[in-house]
Design a protein around this motif. Structure first.
Motif, mmCIF file in Angstrom:
data_model
loop_
_atom_site.group_PDB
_atom_site.id
_atom_site.type_symbol
_atom_site.label_atom_id
_atom_site.label_comp_id
_atom_site.label_asym_id
_atom_site.label_seq_id
_atom_site.Cartn_x
_atom_site.Cartn_y
_atom_site.Cartn_z
ATOM 1 N N ASN A 100 38.597 55.611 32.312
ATOM 2 C CA ASN A 100 37.967 54.652 32.070
ATOM 3 C C ASN A 100 38.144 53.147 32.357
ATOM 4 O OD1 ASN A 100 36.264 56.948 30.085
ATOM 5 N ND2 ASN A 100 36.975 56.158 28.735
ATOM 6 N N LEU A 101 36.812 52.797 33.509
ATOM 7 C CA LEU A 101 36.999 50.795 33.756
ATOM 8 C C LEU A 101 35.922 50.413 32.842
ATOM 9 C CD1 LEU A 101 37.161 52.344 37.850
ATOM 10 C CD2 LEU A 101 38.757 51.318 35.656
ATOM 11 N N THR A 161 37.351 54.532 43.337
ATOM 12 C CA THR A 161 38.184 54.002 44.202
ATOM 13 C C THR A 161 38.954 53.437 44.318
ATOM 14 O OG1 THR A 161 35.912 54.953 45.064
ATOM 15 C CG2 THR A 161 37.894 54.452 46.968
ATOM 16 N N ARG A 162 39.760 52.967 44.926
ATOM 17 C CA ARG A 162 41.361 52.184 44.988
ATOM 18 C C ARG A 162 40.646 50.985 46.258
ATOM 19 N NH1 ARG A 162 47.156 54.695 44.500
ATOM 20 N NH2 ARG A 162 47.548 52.084 44.120
ATOM 21 N N PRO A 163 40.339 49.835 46.142
ATOM 22 C CA PRO A 163 40.731 49.353 47.410
ATOM 23 C C PRO A 163 41.235 50.053 48.823
ATOM 24 C CG PRO A 163 41.729 47.605 45.397
ATOM 25 C CD PRO A 163 41.693 49.828 45.265
ATOM 26 N N ASN A 164 42.582 50.844 48.668
ATOM 27 C CA ASN A 164 43.010 51.035 49.470
ATOM 28 C C ASN A 164 41.613 52.470 50.595
ATOM 29 O OD1 ASN A 164 43.866 53.175 48.652
ATOM 30 N ND2 ASN A 164 45.969 53.248 48.691
ATOM 31 N N GLU A 213 43.786 46.316 40.600
ATOM 32 C CA GLU A 213 42.939 46.723 41.636
ATOM 33 C C GLU A 213 41.124 46.699 41.873
ATOM 34 O OE1 GLU A 213 45.575 49.721 43.673
ATOM 35 O OE2 GLU A 213 44.086 50.926 42.687
ATOM 36 N N CYS A 214 40.976 46.326 40.504
ATOM 37 C CA CYS A 214 39.323 46.518 39.928
ATOM 38 C C CYS A 214 38.460 45.416 40.020
ATOM 39 C CB CYS A 214 38.944 47.281 39.175
ATOM 40 S SG CYS A 214 39.223 48.932 37.954
ATOM 41 N N VAL A 265 47.282 56.610 41.913
ATOM 42 C CA VAL A 265 48.484 55.640 41.285
ATOM 43 C C VAL A 265 49.818 56.617 41.289
ATOM 44 C CG1 VAL A 265 49.325 54.037 39.939
ATOM 45 C CG2 VAL A 265 47.042 54.049 40.325
ATOM 46 N N ASN A 266 49.428 57.264 39.789
ATOM 47 C CA ASN A 266 50.046 58.823 40.033
ATOM 48 C C ASN A 266 49.515 59.717 40.242
ATOM 49 O OD1 ASN A 266 52.397 59.974 38.716
ATOM 50 N ND2 ASN A 266 53.355 58.338 37.707
#
Length: 179
Positions: A126-127, A107-110, A99-100, A117-118
């Motif tokens: 961490n991204l 924040t997720r694409p949606n 998604e990143c 996600v769960n």
């Protein structure tokens, strides 16, 4: 390509839930070591193959496992318990890494928060992007106070890391934590 990866990711997530009930032993020789105990946890390569079995992704997975082991070394050095590899978090981290590529954000694409996600297991995230190796990604996280705080948060007990490389060769890293 993204639709295929999305379908494969969903299949992988389902396999990660179903396969443990189908097998009574370890399935593969891909392992995460636990330095303090010497224990080795074997990861299910059958489910991983559903994600993508290319040599490129095998190398990315090896980098993710290397990063995970480095995180546990850092936690050991700080006097903290090691994180246990969590296959459900691995599914979530792969979704987040992919998604990143579309939206590098917690924040997720949606538009929903990262933990959706769960939401039953995700406790921290961490991204990172643009790092090709585990050393680079872990160094970047440790140089960032908020990412380092997640890594050294003593209440986290589980974790996983996934790496996704897009068509332009950019690597996206997602590290998920659980309690």
């Amino acid at each position: 390509m993204k639709k295929i990866l999305s379908i494969l990711t969903i299949a992988y997530m389902l396999a990660a839930v179903i396969l443990p009930f189908m097998f009574n032993g370890e399935v593969d020789n891909i392992a995460v070591r636990y330095k303090s105990t010497g224990d080795i946890v074997y990861l299910d390569s059958e489910a991983i193959a559903l994600s993508d079995s290319s040599d490129s992704n095998t190398g990315l997975r090896a980098e993710a496992i290397d990063a995970f082991n480095q995180i546990n070394d850092i936690r050991n050095d700080a006097g903290l318990d090691e994180l246990s590899w969590n296959q459900n978090l691995e599914s979530a981290s792969m979704v987040r890494a992919e998604e990143c590529d579309e939206n590098f954000s917690h924040t997720r694409p949606n538009g929903s928060p990262w933990y959706t996600v769960n939401s039953k297991i995700q406790g921290g995230e961490n991204l990172a992007y643009g790092f090709d190796t585990a050393d680079e990604a872990v160094d970047a996280w440790m140089a960032s106070p908020t990412h380092k705080d997640n890594i050294l948060f003593d209440e986290f007990t589980g974790g996983s890391i996934s790496v996704y490389k897009n068509d332009n060769g950019v690597c996206y890293w997602a590290q998920e934590f659980s309690y």
